[in-house]
Design a protein around this motif. Structure first.
Motif, PDB file in Angstrom:
ATOM      1  N   LYS A  54      29.031  20.925 -10.224  1.00  0.00           N
ATOM      2  CA  LYS A  54      29.460  21.577 -11.462  1.00  0.00           C
ATOM      3  C   LYS A  54      30.444  22.689 -11.117  1.00  0.00           C
ATOM      4  O   LYS A  54      30.432  23.237 -10.027  1.00  0.00           O
ATOM      5  CB  LYS A  54      28.259  22.122 -12.230  1.00  0.00           C
ATOM      6  CG  LYS A  54      27.357  20.989 -12.708  1.00  0.00           C
ATOM      7  CD  LYS A  54      26.345  21.459 -13.702  1.00  0.00           C
ATOM      8  CE  LYS A  54      25.458  20.314 -14.142  1.00  0.00           C
ATOM      9  NZ  LYS A  54      26.102  19.415 -15.096  1.00  0.00           N
ATOM     10  N   THR A  87      22.798  21.588 -10.075  1.00  0.00           N
ATOM     11  CA  THR A  87      24.070  22.290 -10.249  1.00  0.00           C
ATOM     12  C   THR A  87      25.159  21.761  -9.312  1.00  0.00           C
ATOM     13  O   THR A  87      26.312  22.188  -9.394  1.00  0.00           O
ATOM     14  CB  THR A  87      23.893  23.804 -10.017  1.00  0.00           C
ATOM     15  OG1 THR A  87      23.274  23.997  -8.743  1.00  0.00           O
ATOM     16  CG2 THR A  87      23.018  24.431 -11.099  1.00  0.00           C
ATOM     17  N   ASP A 120      29.684  20.307 -17.696  1.00  0.00           N
ATOM     18  CA  ASP A 120      30.363  20.116 -16.412  1.00  0.00           C
ATOM     19  C   ASP A 120      30.920  21.419 -15.849  1.00  0.00           C
ATOM     20  O   ASP A 120      31.033  21.595 -14.645  1.00  0.00           O
ATOM     21  CB  ASP A 120      31.538  19.140 -16.577  1.00  0.00           C
ATOM     22  CG  ASP A 120      31.118  17.857 -17.252  1.00  0.00           C
ATOM     23  OD1 ASP A 120      30.206  17.197 -16.724  1.00  0.00           O
ATOM     24  OD2 ASP A 120      31.680  17.527 -18.309  1.00  0.00           O
TER      25      ASP A 120
END
Length: 177
Positions: free
Chosen positions: A99, A96, A58
């Motif tokens: 994140k 992505t 994460d």
């Protein structure tokens, strides 16, 4: 929150700061340490493996010593190779998105030297702008950076404190607004 620390130090065996940081990070089960120069001594990056690592975490922290106001060469190559169109950005590039990304750096120069009036003429926040811009481009969220400056004049006590502060930063940093 699962955190990946991508450590990029070409001479980690002689590093005092980055090696100490990594040693402490390895004690935490929620933090994965990934050393690029150890994983790729030939500098041939396994893009699929790297993308899987990103997908499995994460929060991603890029840890490195500041080299000529930038990242070490292998980390730049990592950005160029791993953050691909259709995976990290573009119409189908969403791996992505959402994140969290940040940087943890060590500098030889003093904190005062990284000010507008200092010897380096720019703040660390300004020098790290490419990392922040990349994060936004790939739809990530940028975290405030962590830094330890003046590493050539570092006491054992200050190193120990920075190590504890770094772990705390990784676990609690709040994305920039």
């Amino acid at each position: 929150m699962k955190t990946l620390v991508i450590a990029t130090h070409p001479s980690i065996e002689i590093s005092r700061v980055n090696a100490a940081w990594l040693q402490e990070l390895r004690k935490h089960s929620d933090i994965t340490v990934h050393e690029l120069y150890k994983a790729y001594p030939d500098e041939n990056i396994d893009v699929a493996k790297e993308q899987q690592l990103i997908e499995a975490h994460d929060r991603i922290i890029f840890q490195y010593p500041l080299f000529w106001y930038s990242t070490p060469m292998l980390l730049k190559k990592w950005f160029d190779s791993v953050l691909q169109y259709g995976w990290a950005y573009g119409p189908d590039g969403s791996k992505t998105a959402g994140k969290q990304f940040g940087a943890a750096i060590s500098t030889y120069g003093s904190e005062a030297s990284y000010q507008a009036e200092g010897a380096n003429r720019f703040t660390l926040e300004e020098i790290l702008r490419p990392i922040e811009a990349t994060t936004h481009f790939i739809s990530g969220t940028y975290l405030p950076h962590f830094a330890l400056s003046d590493v050539s004049n570092l006491s054992d006590e200050r190193l120990a404190q920075s190590t504890a502060d770094y772990v705390h930063h990784i676990q609690t940093a709040v994305p920039k607004a």
